[in-house]
Design a protein around this motif. Structure first.
Motif, PDB file in Angstrom:
ATOM      1  N   ILE A   5     -20.739   9.188  18.269  1.00  5.32           N
ATOM      2  CA  ILE A   5     -22.232   8.755  18.472  1.00  5.32           C
ATOM      3  C   ILE A   5     -22.199   7.474  19.383  1.00  5.32           C
ATOM      4  O   ILE A   5     -21.724   6.578  19.064  1.00  5.32           O
ATOM      5  N   ALA A   6     -22.986   7.922  20.625  1.00  6.20           N
ATOM      6  CA  ALA A   6     -23.259   6.648  21.285  1.00  6.20           C
ATOM      7  C   ALA A   6     -24.259   5.840  20.790  1.00  6.20           C
ATOM      8  O   ALA A   6     -25.270   6.219  20.428  1.00  6.20           O
ATOM      9  N   VAL A   7     -24.227   4.295  20.963  1.00  6.61           N
ATOM     10  CA  VAL A   7     -24.957   3.332  20.397  1.00  6.61           C
ATOM     11  C   VAL A   7     -25.696   2.513  21.418  1.00  6.61           C
ATOM     12  O   VAL A   7     -24.849   1.745  22.102  1.00  6.61           O
ATOM     13  N   LEU A   8     -26.729   2.724  22.055  1.00  4.68           N
ATOM     14  CA  LEU A   8     -27.379   2.126  23.014  1.00  4.68           C
ATOM     15  C   LEU A   8     -28.511   0.963  22.463  1.00  4.68           C
ATOM     16  O   LEU A   8     -29.546   1.518  22.519  1.00  4.68           O
ATOM     17  N   PRO A   9     -28.106  -0.086  22.130  1.00  3.17           N
ATOM     18  CA  PRO A   9     -29.257  -0.970  21.581  1.00  3.17           C
ATOM     19  C   PRO A   9     -30.480  -1.599  22.498  1.00  3.17           C
ATOM     20  O   PRO A   9     -31.557  -1.354  21.817  1.00  3.17           O
ATOM     21  N   GLY A  10     -29.927  -1.607  23.566  1.00  6.07           N
ATOM     22  CA  GLY A  10     -31.033  -1.967  24.505  1.00  6.07           C
ATOM     23  C   GLY A  10     -31.347  -3.547  24.320  1.00  6.07           C
ATOM     24  O   GLY A  10     -30.694  -4.353  24.204  1.00  6.07           O
ATOM     25  N   ASP A  11     -32.741  -3.556  24.516  1.00  5.38           N
ATOM     26  CA  ASP A  11     -33.412  -4.954  24.613  1.00  5.38           C
ATOM     27  C   ASP A  11     -34.256  -5.398  23.711  1.00  5.38           C
ATOM     28  O   ASP A  11     -34.728  -4.501  22.695  1.00  5.38           O
ATOM     29  N   GLN A  30     -20.126   7.955   4.617  1.00  4.38           N
ATOM     30  CA  GLN A  30     -19.078   7.909   3.293  1.00  4.38           C
ATOM     31  C   GLN A  30     -19.547   8.801   2.267  1.00  4.38           C
ATOM     32  O   GLN A  30     -18.711   9.592   1.599  1.00  4.38           O
ATOM     33  N   LYS A  31     -20.875   8.998   2.024  1.00  7.47           N
ATOM     34  CA  LYS A  31     -21.191   9.743   0.897  1.00  7.47           C
ATOM     35  C   LYS A  31     -20.865  11.337   0.936  1.00  7.47           C
ATOM     36  O   LYS A  31     -20.520  11.822   0.321  1.00  7.47           O
ATOM     37  N   TYR A  32     -20.871  11.728   2.442  1.00 11.45           N
ATOM     38  CA  TYR A  32     -20.870  13.343   2.837  1.00 11.45           C
ATOM     39  C   TYR A  32     -19.317  13.572   3.373  1.00 11.45           C
ATOM     40  O   TYR A  32     -19.419  14.690   3.799  1.00 11.45           O
ATOM     41  N   ASN A  33     -18.535  12.381   3.415  1.00  9.87           N
ATOM     42  CA  ASN A  33     -17.147  12.702   3.954  1.00  9.87           C
ATOM     43  C   ASN A  33     -17.101  13.057   5.440  1.00  9.87           C
ATOM     44  O   ASN A  33     -16.678  14.005   5.776  1.00  9.87           O
ATOM     45  N   HIS A  34     -18.048  12.428   6.199  1.00  9.49           N
ATOM     46  CA  HIS A  34     -17.901  12.751   7.543  1.00  9.49           C
ATOM     47  C   HIS A  34     -17.247  11.622   8.282  1.00  9.49           C
ATOM     48  O   HIS A  34     -17.315  10.626   7.594  1.00  9.49           O
ATOM     49  N   GLU A  35     -16.916  11.672   9.486  1.00  5.48           N
ATOM     50  CA  GLU A  35     -16.550  10.603  10.275  1.00  5.48           C
ATOM     51  C   GLU A  35     -17.263  10.567  11.361  1.00  5.48           C
ATOM     52  O   GLU A  35     -17.287  11.305  12.268  1.00  5.48           O
ATOM     53  N   PHE A  36     -18.056   9.537  11.528  1.00  9.41           N
ATOM     54  CA  PHE A  36     -18.713   9.029  12.794  1.00  9.41           C
ATOM     55  C   PHE A  36     -18.198   7.881  13.674  1.00  9.41           C
ATOM     56  O   PHE A  36     -17.886   6.931  12.865  1.00  9.41           O
ATOM     57  N   SER A  37     -17.532   8.139  14.579  1.00  7.64           N
ATOM     58  CA  SER A  37     -17.190   6.718  15.384  1.00  7.64           C
ATOM     59  C   SER A  37     -18.512   6.274  16.557  1.00  7.64           C
ATOM     60  O   SER A  37     -18.801   7.225  17.347  1.00  7.64           O
ATOM     61  N   PHE A  38     -18.690   5.320  16.389  1.00  4.22           N
ATOM     62  CA  PHE A  38     -19.691   4.650  17.247  1.00  4.22           C
ATOM     63  C   PHE A  38     -19.115   3.858  18.359  1.00  4.22           C
ATOM     64  O   PHE A  38     -18.296   2.980  18.234  1.00  4.22           O
ATOM     65  N   THR A  39     -19.815   4.206  19.524  1.00  5.15           N
ATOM     66  CA  THR A  39     -19.625   3.469  20.936  1.00  5.15           C
ATOM     67  C   THR A  39     -20.533   2.858  21.240  1.00  5.15           C
ATOM     68  O   THR A  39     -21.660   3.448  21.763  1.00  5.15           O
ATOM     69  N   GLU A  40     -20.594   1.515  21.282  1.00  2.10           N
ATOM     70  CA  GLU A  40     -21.648   0.714  22.034  1.00  2.10           C
ATOM     71  C   GLU A  40     -21.643   0.521  23.606  1.00  2.10           C
ATOM     72  O   GLU A  40     -20.700   0.491  23.777  1.00  2.10           O
ATOM     73  N   ALA A  41     -22.736   0.806  24.065  1.00  6.05           N
ATOM     74  CA  ALA A  41     -22.742   0.583  25.497  1.00  6.05           C
ATOM     75  C   ALA A  41     -24.180  -0.064  25.765  1.00  6.05           C
ATOM     76  O   ALA A  41     -25.181   0.126  25.047  1.00  6.05           O
ATOM     77  N   PRO A  42     -24.096  -1.028  26.815  1.00  2.40           N
ATOM     78  CA  PRO A  42     -25.575  -1.401  27.423  1.00  2.40           C
ATOM     79  C   PRO A  42     -26.397  -0.644  28.039  1.00  2.40           C
ATOM     80  O   PRO A  42     -25.935   0.233  28.875  1.00  2.40           O
ATOM     81  N   VAL A  43     -27.650  -1.003  28.069  1.00  3.69           N
ATOM     82  CA  VAL A  43     -28.761  -0.208  28.749  1.00  3.69           C
ATOM     83  C   VAL A  43     -29.845  -1.303  29.100  1.00  3.69           C
ATOM     84  O   VAL A  43     -29.990  -2.119  28.128  1.00  3.69           O
ATOM     85  N   GLY A  44     -30.713  -1.013  29.994  1.00 10.18           N
ATOM     86  CA  GLY A  44     -31.910  -1.606  30.304  1.00 10.18           C
ATOM     87  C   GLY A  44     -31.527  -3.194  30.725  1.00 10.18           C
ATOM     88  O   GLY A  44     -30.561  -3.411  31.401  1.00 10.18           O
TER      89      GLY A  44
END
Ligand code: IPM
Ligand code: MG
Length: 352
Positions: A5-11, A30-44
């Motif tokens: 999952i790409a995470v673009l918080p912005g402004d 955690q609850k459903y046994n998945h693995e989400f890998s988050f990568t943050e990136a800038p925008v705006g």
């Protein structure tokens, strides 16, 4: 399962509301046994400050390599009153839409019983309203060339262009939505004036024989603007071009009294983007008061898009419970307000 999952918080409030949605997604993983890998990136504006570009190539690469994008908000007042600014945060959003091929913006307009008193409309008009605005997002006057100024600077022009192919793919998607809902589709245009609108209408008419089970009606945009206020309950699925959709979807969002609660999805050719429909609310940035629910509900739409329906339902349930318990931010609180992070913690806790 493993998802990127790409995470673009912005402004503005983007970073603090996105942080809550990430918290919630971590609780789901955690609850459903998945693995989400988050990568943050800038925008705006944030990205302009860091790199000079509002949608840096590196951010685009991260989005392309992800399964979904969680987006916060974009926009900074320091650019708003500077008509000569060479680069603007909003260009980042438009570039992202274009490069990811996100031709459809989907905005469900739903009412929350506990918030109807916040609606500017009478309760009996809005109670039970439930429709979806589907806005074309990569064509029309937002992107048409030529666009610019005459040599002496005394004139300016923008061009609206649509191809039948662009109309077909968005209307196809709108028919699919209507099929899954109440089988009614309203096509909004200005066919009495605009050539592009007449192309839209002609194209939809060509598609009607293959979609016989859907009741289609056509409405001029000025009339639609009126009817959304007068009879919001009469709509099911509405589809329209880029700029009309920009305006009507903002209008539609406030009638439920819950601007801070409405999520959206932008989908198309590459990775889909999920974001709250509200803006960057710079006055509240850093104060830990902004409502994170629209972003958390956008995360629920993200989960649905990954076919994680139980997980999405758990998020929606936890959001409903937080409202029932009054764990909400000041914009919707009846008495004591919770902070942005308290709401995020509570919902993540409820899921766990
Ligand atoms: C939206 C916004 C954007 C748009 C702006 C920020 C460029 O209003 O997502 O609706 O006009 O599309
Ligand atoms: Mg808008």
């Amino acid at each position: 399962m493993n998802y990127k999952i790409a995470v673009l918080p912005g402004d503005g409030i983007g970073p603090e509301i996105v942080e809550q949605a990430v918290k919630v997604l971590k609780a789901v993983a955690q609850k459903y046994n998945h693995e989400f890998s988050f990568t943050e990136a800038p925008v705006g504006a944030t990205a302009i400050d860091q790199t000079g570009s509002p949608y840096p190539d590196e951010t685009h690469r991260i989005c392309m390599e992800s399964d979904a994008v969680l987006f916060g908000a974009i926009g900074d007042p320091k650019y708003d009153n500077d008509p000569k600014a060479k680069v603007r945060p909003e260009q980042g959003l438009l570039a992202m839409r274009k490069k990811l091929g996100l031709y459809a913006n989907i905005r469900p307009v739903t009412t929350f019983p506990s918030l109807i008193h916040k609606s500017p409309l009478r309760r009996d008009l809005v109670e039970g309203a439930d429709f979806v605005v589907i806005r074309e997002l990569t064509g029309g006057i937002y992107f048409g060339e030529p666009s610019g100024r005459s040599e002496n600077g005394e004139k300016a022009y923008d061009t609206s262009i649509y191809s039948k192919e662009e109309v077909r793919r968005i209307v196809d998607l709108a028919f699919d939505y209507a099929r899954k809902r109440n089988k009614r589709l309203t096509v909004v245009d200005k066919a009495n004036v605009l050539a592009t609108s007449r192309l839209w209408r002609e194209t939809v008419q060509e598609m009607v024989p293959d979609n016989k089970e859907i009741e289609v009606d056509y409405m001029f945009v000025d009339n639609a603007a009126m009817q959304i206020i007068q009879w919001p309950k009469k709509f099911d699925v509405m589809v329209t071009e880029n700029m009309f959709g920009d305006i009507l979807s903002d209008e539609a969002s406030v009638i439920t009294g819950s601007l801070g609660l409405l999520p959206s999805a932008s989908v198309g050719i590459h990775t889909s983007v999920f974001e709250p429909i509200h803006g960057s609310y710079p006055q509240a940035a850093g104060k830990n008061i902004a409502n994170p629910l629209a972003t958390i509900l956008s995360a629920a739409m993200l989960l649905e898009a990954l076919d994680l329906t139980d997980e999405a339902a758990a998020v929606r349930k936890a959001v409903d419970e937080s409202m029932d318990q009054g764990v909400v931010t000041e914009d919707i609180a009846q008495d004591k307000a919770a902070s942005t992070s308290e709401v995020g913690d509570w919902i993540a806790g409820a899921i766990s």
